[in-house]
Structure formats: C-alpha cells, structure tokens
Write a protein that holds these residues in place. Structure first.
Motif, mmCIF file in Angstrom:
data_model
loop_
_atom_site.group_PDB
_atom_site.id
_atom_site.type_symbol
_atom_site.label_atom_id
_atom_site.label_comp_id
_atom_site.label_asym_id
_atom_site.label_seq_id
_atom_site.Cartn_x
_atom_site.Cartn_y
_atom_site.Cartn_z
ATOM 1 N N ASP A 104 6.368 8.936 5.856
ATOM 2 C CA ASP A 104 6.141 8.336 4.548
ATOM 3 C C ASP A 104 4.803 7.616 4.576
ATOM 4 O OD1 ASP A 104 6.679 7.651 1.931
ATOM 5 O OD2 ASP A 104 8.174 6.132 2.414
ATOM 6 N N VAL A 105 4.161 7.518 3.408
ATOM 7 C CA VAL A 105 2.881 6.823 3.271
ATOM 8 C C VAL A 105 2.927 6.014 1.987
ATOM 9 C CG1 VAL A 105 0.367 7.083 3.033
ATOM 10 C CG2 VAL A 105 1.657 8.721 4.407
ATOM 11 N N GLY A 106 2.354 4.838 2.023
ATOM 12 C CA GLY A 106 2.269 4.016 0.829
ATOM 13 C C GLY A 106 1.129 3.031 0.937
ATOM 14 N N TRP A 107 0.972 2.226 -0.078
ATOM 15 C CA TRP A 107 -0.049 1.190 -0.037
ATOM 16 C C TRP A 107 0.411 -0.004 -0.852
ATOM 17 C CZ3 TRP A 107 -3.396 -1.037 -3.702
ATOM 18 C CH2 TRP A 107 -3.283 -0.538 -4.995
ATOM 19 N N TYR A 108 -0.181 -1.142 -0.549
ATOM 20 C CA TYR A 108 0.110 -2.366 -1.280
ATOM 21 C C TYR A 108 -1.064 -3.313 -1.100
ATOM 22 C CZ TYR A 108 1.338 -4.426 3.260
ATOM 23 O OH TYR A 108 1.308 -4.872 4.555
ATOM 24 N N ALA A 109 -1.139 -4.317 -1.948
ATOM 25 C CA ALA A 109 -2.199 -5.305 -1.848
ATOM 26 C C ALA A 109 -1.586 -6.688 -1.746
ATOM 27 C CB ALA A 109 -3.113 -5.224 -3.069
ATOM 28 N N THR A 110 -2.266 -7.544 -1.006
ATOM 29 C CA THR A 110 -1.922 -8.958 -0.950
ATOM 30 C C THR A 110 -3.052 -9.698 -1.664
ATOM 31 O OG1 THR A 110 -3.037 -9.311 1.160
ATOM 32 C CG2 THR A 110 -0.712 -8.651 1.248
ATOM 33 N N GLU A 111 -3.049 -10.992 -1.575
ATOM 34 C CA GLU A 111 -4.083 -11.762 -2.276
ATOM 35 C C GLU A 111 -5.496 -11.390 -1.829
ATOM 36 O OE1 GLU A 111 -5.244 -16.377 -2.426
ATOM 37 O OE2 GLU A 111 -3.171 -15.919 -3.001
ATOM 38 N N GLY A 112 -5.677 -11.068 -0.546
ATOM 39 C CA GLY A 112 -7.024 -10.798 -0.058
ATOM 40 C C GLY A 112 -7.244 -9.454 0.599
ATOM 41 N N THR A 113 -6.182 -8.624 0.728
ATOM 42 C CA THR A 113 -6.341 -7.360 1.442
ATOM 43 C C THR A 113 -5.600 -6.218 0.754
ATOM 44 O OG1 THR A 113 -4.454 -7.903 2.852
ATOM 45 C CG2 THR A 113 -6.631 -8.384 3.750
ATOM 46 N N LYS A 114 -6.113 -5.026 1.010
ATOM 47 C CA LYS A 114 -5.466 -3.786 0.573
ATOM 48 C C LYS A 114 -4.967 -3.092 1.829
ATOM 49 C CE LYS A 114 -8.213 -0.499 -0.285
ATOM 50 N NZ LYS A 114 -9.482 -0.268 -0.954
ATOM 51 N N HIS A 115 -3.698 -2.692 1.843
ATOM 52 C CA HIS A 115 -3.066 -2.079 3.012
ATOM 53 C C HIS A 115 -2.643 -0.651 2.696
ATOM 54 C CE1 HIS A 115 -2.185 -5.947 5.162
ATOM 55 N NE2 HIS A 115 -2.418 -6.391 3.943
ATOM 56 N N THR A 144 3.273 2.634 -4.448
ATOM 57 C CA THR A 144 2.854 1.268 -4.126
ATOM 58 C C THR A 144 4.050 0.450 -3.693
ATOM 59 O OG1 THR A 144 3.074 0.647 -6.435
ATOM 60 C CG2 THR A 144 0.896 1.296 -5.707
ATOM 61 N N SER A 145 4.143 0.240 -2.394
ATOM 62 C CA SER A 145 5.192 -0.614 -1.841
ATOM 63 C C SER A 145 4.825 -0.944 -0.410
ATOM 64 C CB SER A 145 6.547 0.084 -1.878
ATOM 65 O OG SER A 145 6.553 1.176 -0.990
ATOM 66 N N PRO A 146 5.202 -2.127 0.049
ATOM 67 C CA PRO A 146 4.980 -2.440 1.458
ATOM 68 C C PRO A 146 5.988 -1.691 2.328
ATOM 69 C CG PRO A 146 5.996 -4.299 0.333
ATOM 70 C CD PRO A 146 5.740 -3.247 -0.704
ATOM 71 N N PRO A 147 5.710 -1.603 3.628
ATOM 72 C CA PRO A 147 6.700 -0.987 4.518
ATOM 73 C C PRO A 147 7.924 -1.897 4.639
ATOM 74 C CG PRO A 147 4.900 -1.906 5.789
ATOM 75 C CD PRO A 147 4.533 -2.060 4.341
ATOM 76 N N THR A 148 8.933 -1.409 5.297
ATOM 77 C CA THR A 148 10.180 -2.163 5.450
ATOM 78 C C THR A 148 9.916 -3.565 6.002
ATOM 79 O OG1 THR A 148 12.342 -2.216 6.501
ATOM 80 C CG2 THR A 148 10.611 -1.119 7.723
ATOM 81 N N PRO A 149 10.503 -4.575 5.378
ATOM 82 C CA PRO A 149 10.269 -5.948 5.847
ATOM 83 C C PRO A 149 10.897 -6.239 7.209
ATOM 84 C CG PRO A 149 11.828 -5.937 4.020
ATOM 85 C CD PRO A 149 11.338 -4.518 4.192
ATOM 86 N N GLN A 150 11.786 -5.377 7.690
ATOM 87 C CA GLN A 150 12.409 -5.593 8.994
ATOM 88 C C GLN A 150 11.500 -5.194 10.152
ATOM 89 O OE1 GLN A 150 13.949 -3.820 6.514
ATOM 90 N NE2 GLN A 150 15.494 -5.290 5.871
#
Length: 142
Positions: free
Chosen positions: A123-134, A6-12
């Motif tokens: 690489d593959v991962g996932w994360y959630a924000t307030e209204g969405t799952k990515h 569980t992590s977002p992709p690179t912020p850059q």
C-alpha cells in the motif's frame, strides 16, 4: 495524473530507525543502513538482496531521491514496524505540492518513484503535518 490516497500509516507502527538526508550523496549510506535495519546484516558490495529488503531499499531510494530533488530539505526517511508489515515513511518540508503518479509521462522522463512504490509495496499513501509532507509505503514482514 493519478492521485494517491491521503492517510497516515497505521498508528500502531513503531519507529525502528530514522535517517536525515540533505544530498543525493547520502543515498548509498541510506541503502546500506536500511538493509542492516531490515535484516541485521551489512550488505556487502555487489551482494544481492532478498525480495522484501530489495523492494524496501529500492522504494526508499526512489522516494528519497524524489524528496531531495523536488522537496525542501532535509529529507527524513523512517523505517517503521507494525504487527504484519514494515512501513517506509519519507518526508520533506515542501507543503506546496501534492504527490501525483506520473502515469502519463513517457518512459525515461523520470517521475516514476511513486509508480515503483505502488508496484513493489502492499500500500502507498501520503499525508501532511504542520511542517512536512510524508509519502509512505508498506511491505510484508518476511
């Protein structure tokens, strides 16, 4: 069943293009448009893809299909670019489920999109924000 990290992709990473899908009928347009975003060329009917664009388009189709079938609409597909890779980010609005690898299901029973993503991407991962799952997958740039 296995779990993804569980992590977002690179912020850059910067967004190249975004698609909003509400039905499976839009997947063909997504594939053609995604190919053009990756290569600058329209994919002709029956033409084969190069390795990296083919992997990105395959994974995009699988993850978008999963989101359309199992998530809550609309499904958002984003193509991002980082220094050394492309990132595919697929989001839906169902925050009640956690993505899991379907490694215990028999072949032919579906649910293999995440396994394909792991097989064809860096690489593959996932994360959630307030209204969405990515769910995201990264691929080498050329």
């Amino acid at each position: 069943m296995g779990q993804l990290r569980t992590s977002p992709p690179t912020p850059q990473a910067t967004e190249i293009e975004r698609w909003e899908l509400t039905s499976g009928a839009e997947l063909r347009t997504l594939r053609a448009s995604l190919h053009k975003a990756l290569t600058g060329e329209v994919l002709a009917d029956g033409a084969s893809l190069e390795d990296i664009p083919e992997a990105v388009v395959l994974v995009a189709t699988e993850l978008a299909t999963n989101a359309l079938v199992h998530g809550l609409p609309p499904t958002t597909v984003r193509l991002l670019r980082a220094d050394d890779c492309f990132i595919l980010d697929v989001a839906d609005h169902d925050l009640t489920t956690i993505p899991e690898l379907a490694d215990t299901r028999p072949l032919g029973s579906g649910g293999r999109g995440l396994q394909l993503a792991r097989a064809f991407s860096l690489d593959v991962g996932w994360y959630a924000t307030e209204g969405t799952k990515h769910i995201w997958a990264s691929f080498p740039r050329g």
